[in-house]
Write a protein that holds these residues in place. Structure first.
Motif: not given
Ligand code: SF4
Ligand code: SF4
Length: 700
Positions: A375-377, A381-383, A304-312
């Protein structure tokens, strides 16, 4: 008499009847999609259990909020607006897309009926939706190619960029919108030529194309209409089948991902869902070692990750150059799944992930601050995944040396410093706190002050313990401490993957708390607060000291005197385990604002976007590879906001901030103080002040 425009079902294409051709294309397209999705879902069937079927109403509410209303997208205003427009466009166009597909089989099928008012209304909306989506695709492509936002970049160590794939997909969607609009426009232009009116939304893409086609002959319009339809159907199915090969798969999976998302913040998943603590010794292997050890929901996250980069973009570890970028935790696992579960041929599973796609340092670099998840829309989950990967490393005895020492001390002494249990209450040997009750199994107090290890043993942090105790006394609370019967809360032991040790610490503390007979617990340590609230079961309700102070100040029970140095500018740093994990944002601010004369500013990253100080608990024993300390970045943010005093409400933040002030060369210009210490100084008491940490005069 001019020939009426034929529907695609009535037309003939290369000697084949349109109806037959489109039946074949629909069947083939759907069969391919079903095959691809089945293949993609294969690993989910081999993943670990994950119990996500509880609380359906709450889950539906979250689908409405986070999926349908796209709640998190506006956190990035421009990209978020574009995404909302595209998403709304897709929703509106879904009915037209279905109607168009059936039109190739049944010439009279239109949904909703365009002769009725609602049908015309819908057609108008659909025209504008197609135009908006088309325009958004162009804007998004220009943004990617020309403006190149940094958060989309792929550092070499994480593999190759997916830019070409992203732009190709944007082009495909734009082409779909174009072919659909040409189909509508050629029909409208043809009808107009025959004196019949066909309504197209003014200034929509279809309307512009109709105007452009106004001089075309009927036969040209007819050919264009037929060809546009074929392209529309082919593009639709190509897109449908291509999406599961890349980031656009989230279009299919996001609804389910949001529905099954984790509901309880601050918690950590069990070692194995459905296996009780008592039966954990029967589990052969702890944590995630191979891809199949992830739960099916965590695999769905990867898809489901859209590779939007908001998390990083918000990850403090990534920002200081640690070898961790949460986005690539997902992308690497998704690429792994695609590679090891191919469309054709056998799956090759069981490969150890550490070494193959992840490194030890990557997994240990996380402070579990929760900024990525906030942040992830798509609520990825990461933790839990990182904790599971750590559990796997711990199970294999693969733990950094500095942490091993602290874990051994926790096991033998109940604290990471290896200090004697009997010294745990030594911090109370001071004026004003020497009479604190120690509840050794005696029900002599209503409330328990749970101190935890760092406040019990660290010379500097003990001052926070004494300030907290004095405040509790001022509120008139009948409280006590566990003293030598308290052990470390185990909060960070659990998040470092040592579940068995955590369970031992927890069970010991639960027994001691129960024996004390208290009705409530107070702590000044957000890590202990989070553990007692979420990791422990059957203990009395717990509050953080900032919540207690806010309530007592509001009720008038605690009165605060004015700030002594009116030149100081304060800023509040939200500790991750008080703010993001437990949503305590307002109480500490209300306490600060209740001090007369307080000048307070907010840092650019505050509240749920707060920037981790560098982590607490066992993080203090880990030396990660990094270019800069998180704490140093944080104190610079405070300076940029115009503050010269950082107030926090966590002992670990205090250690990191005071250290960072020195490293950043801001000594004498910046100072850090805990909220309890600040309040202790400002409680309007009769007689001499008792606060130990005096309000410092610092020059901005
Ligand atoms: S915020 Fe991170 S985990 Fe969520 S969709 Fe964007 S790149 Fe993927
Ligand atoms: S929890 Fe914090 S440190 Fe860990 S990956 Fe997420 S943002 Fe980064």
């Amino acid at each position: 008499m001019m020939e009426a425009l034929q529907s695609p079902a009535q037309a003939t294409y290369w000697f084949i009847s349109g109806r037959l051709l489109f039946i074949l294309l629909n069947v083939l397209g759907l069969a391919c999609f079903a095959y691809i999705v089945t293949k993609r879902l294969t690993p989910l069937g081999r993943g670990e259990r994950d119990l996500r079927f509880d609380r359906p109403l709450l889950r539906l509410e979250r689908v409405l909020q986070f999926w349908l209303a796209q709640w998190k997208h506006p956190r990035y205003r421009f990209a978020g607006t574009i995404h909302i427009l595209i998403f709304a466009g897709f929703l509106i166009l879904a009915t037209r897309a279905f109607s168009l597909l059936v039109l190739g089989i049944s010439e009279s099928f239109v949904l909703p009926d365009s002769s009725a008012g609602i049908g015309r209304f819908y057609e108008m909306f659909a025209d504008y939706a197609a135009t908006a989506v088309f325009a958004c695709m162009i804007v998004a492509a220009v943004r990617r190619i020309v403006f190149k936002p940094a958060r989309y970049e792929v550092p070499a160590r994480y593999g190759k960029a997916h830019k070409v794939d992203a732009i190709f997909l944007l082009g495909l969607i734009a082409f779909l919108m174009l072919s659909e609009s040409v189909f509508e426009a050629s029909k409208a232009a043809s009808l107009a030529r025959q004196g019949q009116a066909e309504f197209l939304a003014v200034f929509s893409l279809a309307w512009v194309l109709q105007s452009a086609l106004s001089t075309a002959s009927l036969s040209e319009l007819w050919n264009l209409h037929r060809v546009a339809y074929v392209f529309d159907v082919l593009t639709f199915y190509f897109l449908l089948c291509y999406r599961p090969f890349g980031i656009q798969f989230h279009v299919e999976t996001s609804l389910f991902n949001v529905y099954f998302a984790k509901l309880d913040k601050g918690t950590v998943k069990p070692v194995r869902w459905g296996v009780s603590d008592a039966r954990l010794d029967q589990v052969k292997s702890f944590g995630v070692k191979t891809f199949e050890d992830f739960t099916w929901k965590h695999m769905l996250d990867f898809y489901s990750c859209a590779d939007c980069g908001r998390c990083s973009d918000n990850c403090p570890a990534n920002s200081v150059g640690r070898p961790l970028s949460p986005r690539f935790i997902s992308i690497k696992a998704r690429d792994y799944a695609f590679h090891h579960y191919p469309m054709f041929g056998r799956a090759s599973n069981g490969v150890p992930l550490i070494g193959a796609i992840y490194s030890d340092d990557e997994v240990w670099s996380c402070t579990t601050c929760g900024a990525c998840e906030e942040e992830c829309p798509l609520l990825i989950e990461y933790i839990d995944k990182i904790v599971d990967l750590r559990r796997g490393l711990v199970d294999d005895g693969n733990v950094p040396k500095s942490i091993q020492k602290a874990l051994k001390a926790l096991e033998s002494r109940g604290n990471p410093y290896g200090k004697m249990e009997k010294k745990r209450a030594d911090w109370t040997k001071a004026d004003g706190v020497a009479d604190i009750k120690v509840l050794n199994g005696k029900p002599i107090a209503n409330a328990l002050y749970f101190v935890d290890s760092i406040t019990s043993y660290d010379d500097r942090i003990q001052a926070i313990g004494r300030a907290t105790a004095r405040i509790l006394k001022d509120t008139g609370e009948n409280f006590g401490i566990l003293g030598a019967s308290e052990k470390d809360s185990g909060h960070d032991v659990r998040r470092f993957g040592e579940e068995t040790l955590f369970m031992a610490l927890r069970d010991h503390n639960v027994e001691a708390i129960k024996a004390s007979g208290v009705q409530r617990i107070v702590t000044a340590d957000p890590h202990a607060f989070n553990a007692l609230k979420h990791d422990y079961k059957d203990v009395p309700p717990v509050e953080h000291i900032s919540q207690v102070i806010a309530r007592e100040v509001k009720s008038g029970n605690l009165k605060l005197s004015p700030v002594e140095n009116g030149d100081n500018v304060y800023t509040y740093h939200d500790p991750c385990y008080l703010g993001r994990h437990n949503q305590v944002y307002d109480d500490p601010r209300a306490v600060l604002d209740a001090i007369p004369g307080m000048k307070r500013v907010e840092m650019s990253r505050c509240r749920d976007r707060s920037f981790c100080c560098g982590g607490g608990g066992l993080m203090l024993f880990y030396e990660p590879q990094e270019e800069e300390r998180m704490g140093v970045k944080r104190v610079r943010m405070a300076a940029e906001a115009g503050a010269n005093v950082i107030v926090t409400a966590c002992p670990f933040c205090m250690v990191n901030m005071e250290d960072a002030i020195k490293v950043a060369g801001l000594e004498g210009k910046m100072t850090a103080i805990d909220l309890a210490e600040l309040v202790d100084q400002h409680i309007a008491r009769e007689g001499p002040k008792v606060g130990e940490v005096k309000e410092e005069v610092v020059t901005a």
